[in-house]
Every structure is written in C-alpha cells, then in structure tokens.
Design a protein around this motif. Structure first.
Motif, PDB file in Angstrom:
ATOM      1  N   MET A 126      -0.729  -3.957  -7.509  1.00 42.44           N
ATOM      2  CA  MET A 126      -0.876  -2.704  -6.767  1.00 42.44           C
ATOM      3  C   MET A 126      -0.092  -2.758  -5.453  1.00 42.44           C
ATOM      4  O   MET A 126       0.570  -1.781  -5.081  1.00 42.44           O
ATOM      5  CB  MET A 126      -2.349  -2.415  -6.510  1.00 42.44           C
ATOM      6  CG  MET A 126      -3.102  -2.024  -7.772  1.00 42.44           C
ATOM      7  SD  MET A 126      -4.887  -1.896  -7.536  1.00 42.44           S
ATOM      8  CE  MET A 126      -4.992  -0.463  -6.491  1.00 42.44           C
ATOM      9  N   ARG A 127      -0.150  -3.900  -4.754  1.00 44.51           N
ATOM     10  CA  ARG A 127       0.610  -4.040  -3.512  1.00 44.51           C
ATOM     11  C   ARG A 127       2.109  -3.941  -3.771  1.00 44.51           C
ATOM     12  O   ARG A 127       2.830  -3.260  -3.043  1.00 44.51           O
ATOM     13  CB  ARG A 127       0.299  -5.373  -2.837  1.00 44.51           C
ATOM     14  CG  ARG A 127      -0.924  -5.353  -1.949  1.00 44.51           C
ATOM     15  CD  ARG A 127      -1.015  -6.600  -1.077  1.00 44.51           C
ATOM     16  NE  ARG A 127      -1.033  -7.845  -1.826  1.00 44.51           N
ATOM     17  CZ  ARG A 127      -2.111  -8.385  -2.370  1.00 44.51           C
ATOM     18  NH1 ARG A 127      -3.282  -7.798  -2.255  1.00 44.51           N
ATOM     19  NH2 ARG A 127      -2.031  -9.529  -3.036  1.00 44.51           N
ATOM     20  N   ALA A 128       2.593  -4.610  -4.830  1.00 44.84           N
ATOM     21  CA  ALA A 128       4.017  -4.573  -5.168  1.00 44.84           C
ATOM     22  C   ALA A 128       4.462  -3.152  -5.494  1.00 44.84           C
ATOM     23  O   ALA A 128       5.555  -2.722  -5.106  1.00 44.84           O
ATOM     24  CB  ALA A 128       4.300  -5.507  -6.340  1.00 44.84           C
ATOM     25  N   ARG A 129       3.622  -2.410  -6.200  1.00 44.43           N
ATOM     26  CA  ARG A 129       3.948  -1.021  -6.552  1.00 44.43           C
ATOM     27  C   ARG A 129       4.027  -0.148  -5.302  1.00 44.43           C
ATOM     28  O   ARG A 129       4.925   0.675  -5.168  1.00 44.43           O
ATOM     29  CB  ARG A 129       2.913  -0.478  -7.522  1.00 44.43           C
ATOM     30  CG  ARG A 129       3.399   0.750  -8.255  1.00 44.43           C
ATOM     31  CD  ARG A 129       2.578   1.009  -9.495  1.00 44.43           C
ATOM     32  NE  ARG A 129       1.950   2.301  -9.335  1.00 44.43           N
ATOM     33  CZ  ARG A 129       0.716   2.613  -9.641  1.00 44.43           C
ATOM     34  NH1 ARG A 129      -0.059   1.701 -10.150  1.00 44.43           N
ATOM     35  NH2 ARG A 129       0.249   3.805  -9.458  1.00 44.43           N
ATOM     36  N   LYS A 130       3.116  -0.363  -4.370  1.00 37.88           N
ATOM     37  CA  LYS A 130       3.137   0.413  -3.128  1.00 37.88           C
ATOM     38  C   LYS A 130       4.399   0.115  -2.326  1.00 37.88           C
ATOM     39  O   LYS A 130       5.023   1.015  -1.771  1.00 37.88           O
ATOM     40  CB  LYS A 130       1.904   0.107  -2.279  1.00 37.88           C
ATOM     41  CG  LYS A 130       0.667   0.828  -2.717  1.00 37.88           C
ATOM     42  CD  LYS A 130      -0.460   0.546  -1.750  1.00 37.88           C
ATOM     43  CE  LYS A 130      -1.654   1.412  -2.055  1.00 37.88           C
ATOM     44  NZ  LYS A 130      -2.724   1.212  -1.087  1.00 37.88           N
ATOM     45  N   VAL A 131       4.769  -1.166  -2.261  1.00 40.75           N
ATOM     46  CA  VAL A 131       5.975  -1.543  -1.519  1.00 40.75           C
ATOM     47  C   VAL A 131       7.197  -0.908  -2.174  1.00 40.75           C
ATOM     48  O   VAL A 131       8.083  -0.393  -1.485  1.00 40.75           O
ATOM     49  CB  VAL A 131       6.106  -3.080  -1.440  1.00 40.75           C
ATOM     50  CG1 VAL A 131       7.476  -3.503  -0.948  1.00 40.75           C
ATOM     51  CG2 VAL A 131       5.020  -3.649  -0.534  1.00 40.75           C
TER      52      VAL A 131
END
Length: 192
Positions: A126-131
């Motif tokens: 989820m963090r990677a997708r947001k970045v």
C-alpha cells in the motif's frame, strides 16, 4: 482479573468467577488483580506472579479470555507459560476449559508470526502504491493549477487582506502564507 477502563469492571469479573463456582476468595482460590500501568509496555505483575505459583494440575479461572493479557502476543505468551507449568484454563464467561499441549502453542505462535508478516507485506504494498501515485502523505492541496495561480494573484493584491483571500479560496490563511510567503513582499505585489 484485570482492572481497565475498556473491559468489564472488577465487580462484573468477580460475579463471573462466583458463577463459575468460586465462592471463597482466599488461600485455596487466590485472586490476582492487575491494575495496568501506563507506559510503553503495559505490565501485569500479578498475572505473572500467578503463573509463577502454578503447580501441575492447577486450573486458572479467568473471568473472560480478554483478561489474560493486553495484546494477542501477550495472551499467547501467557498461554505458553501456563501450558509449560502443566496447568489448564477455565473461562468463566463461556464455561470453556482449555488445556493446551506445547505443540499447539508453537503452532499458534507460528500462525501469529505468519499473520503479522502478511499484514506487514500488505502495508508495504500500500505504501509503494501511494508513492507511485505521488500521495506520499498529508492531505491533497486544495489550491492546484489555475486555482493556485488565481490565489497567487489575489494574494498579491494589496487591497485584500489575508483573511479575504483565505475566505475567497476556502483555505486557511496559514496555507496561503506557506504557499506564497508574507503578504506584500517584493515577490508578491509590493512596490518600493
């Protein structure tokens, strides 16, 4: 028993224990009451003392399963300690008796680690997708594109106060100061 704001009161827990057949709280049926200490790690010294005093064949009667520890990992660790002492648990709330084998504790610990790892993996994705989307934290700016340019023009207009511009564009004055600097500086509309 464990005293806490969120859980059942001590009186409710005592009623459950009496309902389970414990009539005389004393030497034959000692009751351990923990008051949670605030801090980075909640400790339960009375529960730990109770576990140390257990003998093989003892039955730990708890008012509710949630009173056994503060977190899932803490409850699992307590279950392991009780099992290691060859004691069993009786939940007065459900009427359920539990006696675990050491192998079952290891299996539950394995499942707990697997679940934690899975949650960490999902959070990392989820963090990677947001970045990748550019959403790296904070709420999105209200002033973008043409609206931001119009706000810059209004901010440069010395006839308008910071409050007037903030109300016109439905943002806080602090956001305007952060974006455009102090009102009336040479950069924005001040002519010296």
């Amino acid at each position: 028993m464990r005293e806490s704001v969120a859980g059942p009161t001590l009186a409710e827990q005592e009623a459950l224990l009496r309902q389970a057949g414990i009539k005389n709280f004393g030497r034959d049926a000692p009751v351990y009451i923990d008051k949670l200490r605030r801090g980075p790690v909640a400790t339960m010294p009375e529960r730990d003392k109770m576990v140390r005093y257990l003998r093989p064949g003892d039955v730990v009667v708890i008012a509710k399963a949630s009173r056994l520890g503060t977190t899932r990992a803490d409850r699992l660790q307590t279950l392991a300690a009780i099992t290691k002492r060859s004691a069993s648990i009786y939940d007065a709330d459900t009427g359920e008796g539990v006696q675990l084998q050491p192998e079952a504790i290891r299996a539950m610990a394995f499942l707990d680690r697997a679940e934690s790892g899975s949650k960490r993996e999902v959070a990392a994705r989820m963090r990677a997708r947001k970045v990748a989307l550019g959403a790296t934290g904070g709420r999105p700016e209200r002033l973008q594109g043409k609206t931001k340019a119009a706000a810059a023009v209004a901010w440069a207009d010395l006839t308008k106060t910071a409050r007037d511009v903030a109300l016109e564009f439905n943002v806080g004055a602090r956001a305007l100061y952060r974006l455009f600097g102090p009102k009336g500086t040479p950069r924005f509309g001040r002519k010296d």
